[in-house]
Design a protein around this motif. Structure first.
Motif, PDB file in Angstrom:
ATOM      1  N   GLU A  40       6.292  24.554  27.845  1.00 50.16           N
ATOM      2  CA  GLU A  40       5.295  25.434  27.238  1.00 50.16           C
ATOM      3  C   GLU A  40       4.164  24.602  26.631  1.00 50.16           C
ATOM      4  OE1 GLU A  40       5.010  29.076  24.014  1.00 50.16           O
ATOM      5  OE2 GLU A  40       6.786  27.817  23.958  1.00 50.16           O
ATOM      6  N   ALA A  42       1.519  25.065  23.837  1.00 55.20           N
ATOM      7  CA  ALA A  42       1.159  25.952  22.726  1.00 55.20           C
ATOM      8  C   ALA A  42       0.073  25.313  21.873  1.00 55.20           C
ATOM      9  CB  ALA A  42       2.386  26.249  21.862  1.00 55.20           C
ATOM     10  N   ASP A 215      -0.775  28.079  26.988  1.00 55.70           N
ATOM     11  CA  ASP A 215      -0.074  29.297  27.419  1.00 55.70           C
ATOM     12  C   ASP A 215       0.008  30.299  26.275  1.00 55.70           C
ATOM     13  OD1 ASP A 215       0.694  27.982  29.870  1.00 55.70           O
ATOM     14  OD2 ASP A 215       2.222  26.939  28.718  1.00 55.70           O
ATOM     15  N   ARG A 216       0.021  29.760  25.056  1.00 57.00           N
ATOM     16  CA  ARG A 216       0.211  30.609  23.881  1.00 57.00           C
ATOM     17  C   ARG A 216      -0.528  29.973  22.709  1.00 57.00           C
ATOM     18  NH1 ARG A 216       5.760  31.724  20.472  1.00 57.00           N
ATOM     19  NH2 ARG A 216       6.272  29.619  21.167  1.00 57.00           N
ATOM     20  N   LEU A 218      -0.794  30.117  18.506  1.00 54.64           N
ATOM     21  CA  LEU A 218      -0.253  30.601  17.234  1.00 54.64           C
ATOM     22  C   LEU A 218      -1.342  30.463  16.185  1.00 54.64           C
ATOM     23  CD1 LEU A 218       3.149  28.703  17.332  1.00 54.64           C
ATOM     24  CD2 LEU A 218       2.723  31.044  18.046  1.00 54.64           C
ATOM     25  N   GLU A 228      -0.082  35.771  17.167  1.00 57.25           N
ATOM     26  CA  GLU A 228       0.008  34.892  18.326  1.00 57.25           C
ATOM     27  C   GLU A 228      -0.571  35.601  19.533  1.00 57.25           C
ATOM     28  OE1 GLU A 228       3.988  34.232  20.376  1.00 57.25           O
ATOM     29  OE2 GLU A 228       4.564  34.429  18.281  1.00 57.25           O
ATOM     30  N   MET A 229      -1.015  34.810  20.491  1.00 61.12           N
ATOM     31  CA  MET A 229      -1.700  35.335  21.666  1.00 61.12           C
ATOM     32  C   MET A 229      -1.171  34.595  22.889  1.00 61.12           C
ATOM     33  SD  MET A 229      -5.817  35.026  22.346  1.00 61.12           S
ATOM     34  CE  MET A 229      -6.284  35.914  20.867  1.00 61.12           C
ATOM     35  N   THR A 230      -0.771  35.354  23.920  1.00 60.09           N
ATOM     36  CA  THR A 230      -0.359  34.709  25.165  1.00 60.09           C
ATOM     37  C   THR A 230      -1.501  34.814  26.173  1.00 60.09           C
ATOM     38  OG1 THR A 230       0.709  36.773  25.777  1.00 60.09           O
ATOM     39  CG2 THR A 230       2.123  35.057  24.888  1.00 60.09           C
ATOM     40  N   GLN A 231      -1.517  33.916  27.135  1.00 62.82           N
ATOM     41  CA  GLN A 231      -2.590  33.828  28.139  1.00 62.82           C
ATOM     42  C   GLN A 231      -3.971  33.937  27.483  1.00 62.82           C
ATOM     43  OE1 GLN A 231      -0.994  37.048  30.571  1.00 62.82           O
ATOM     44  NE2 GLN A 231      -0.432  35.548  32.118  1.00 62.82           N
TER      45      GLN A 231
END
Length: 250
Positions: A40, A42, A215-216, A218, A228-231
């Motif tokens: 991941e 991040a 990918d993410r 925080l 938090e936010m993905t993509q």
């Protein structure tokens, strides 16, 4: 928790950090819990003073939490003595800093292999070749840092971070001192570390463009994990950052 831990390369549970005592106490982190998977990428973001660096330092064993715990590869860092902690930092974590932190008297090759030299280990030839090639440093190995551009120096620092095949690469504002082109190269390399080599990459940044490679994302504010936010995309990250400026968080 046993089965869950096997999937988390790094994890913090109810992490808290207070500096000072009584009236002068400053809460840097409060009850932060988050897990990071293998492979991941991040990004950790938030306003100045939000606890980003403290979070990274506690997770990487550079600072001791006041409460809660931080684990790397299932090992609670709080259970280790100084010697064991040094070993974890040297073997399980690769560090990339804003200021490169290369030793000026050593060649690029000596800087890259320094973590192995300190552990009395020899480089794995196949892995070393792969890392040096990915960083585009094949013809720069005899150069000292002063003979390299900023972007090249940071690529040496990335190679040094990867040479031990760590569980985690911790990057603190890795593009902060670079022009946009060199910065984009470093971010692409960190992305490749996660996607191709399944390294877990944690990056502190204030730059929405840098965060767009992750990918993410925080978001920390006032020592708490608030979103938090993905993509992520740079635009979405920027919008979220603007909301910090217009709202009193926490």
């Amino acid at each position: 928790m046993g089965t869950m831990n096997e999937h988390a390369v790094a994890e913090v549970e109810h992490l808290g950090k207070v500096y000072g005592t009584d009236g002068a106490a400053v809460v840097a982190l409060a009850e932060v819990s988050v897990r990071f998977r293998r492979g991941e990428f991040a990004a950790i973001m938030g306003p100045s003073g939000s606890g980003k660096s403290t979070f990274m330092h506690c997770l990487a064993g550079l600072d001791t939490p006041s409460s809660g715990k931080a684990s790397i590869a299932g090992v609670d860092l709080g259970s280790l003595n100084d010697e064991q902690l040094t070993q974890v930092r040297r073997e399980k974590i690769g560090f990339v800093f804003q200021s490169f932190n290369l030793l000026p008297t050593l060649s690029a090759w000596e800087n890259i292999t320094l973590p192995l030299s300190l552990s009395g280990k020899k480089p794995d030839p196949a892995w070393t070749e792969q890392v040096i090639e990915a960083m585009g440093l094949q013809d720069r190995l005899d150069h000292r840092p002063a003979q390299l551009s900023g972007g090249q120096q940071q690529r040496v620092a990335c190679a040094r971070a990867l040479i031990t095949r760590p569980e985690i690469v911790v990057a603190d504002e890795p593009t902060g001192n670079l022009d946009s082109r060199s910065g984009a190269q470093i971010l692409s390399l960190l992305q490749r570390c996660a996607r191709e080599w399944r390294q877990t990459v944690l990056m502190v940044t204030h730059d929405p463009i840098a965060a767009g490679y992750a990918d993410r994302v925080l978001f920390l504010a006032d020592g708490r994990l608030v979103d938090e936010m993905t993509q992520p995309t740079p635009g979405r990250v920027l919008d979220r950052m603007r909301r910090f400026d217009t709202q009193a968080v926490g």
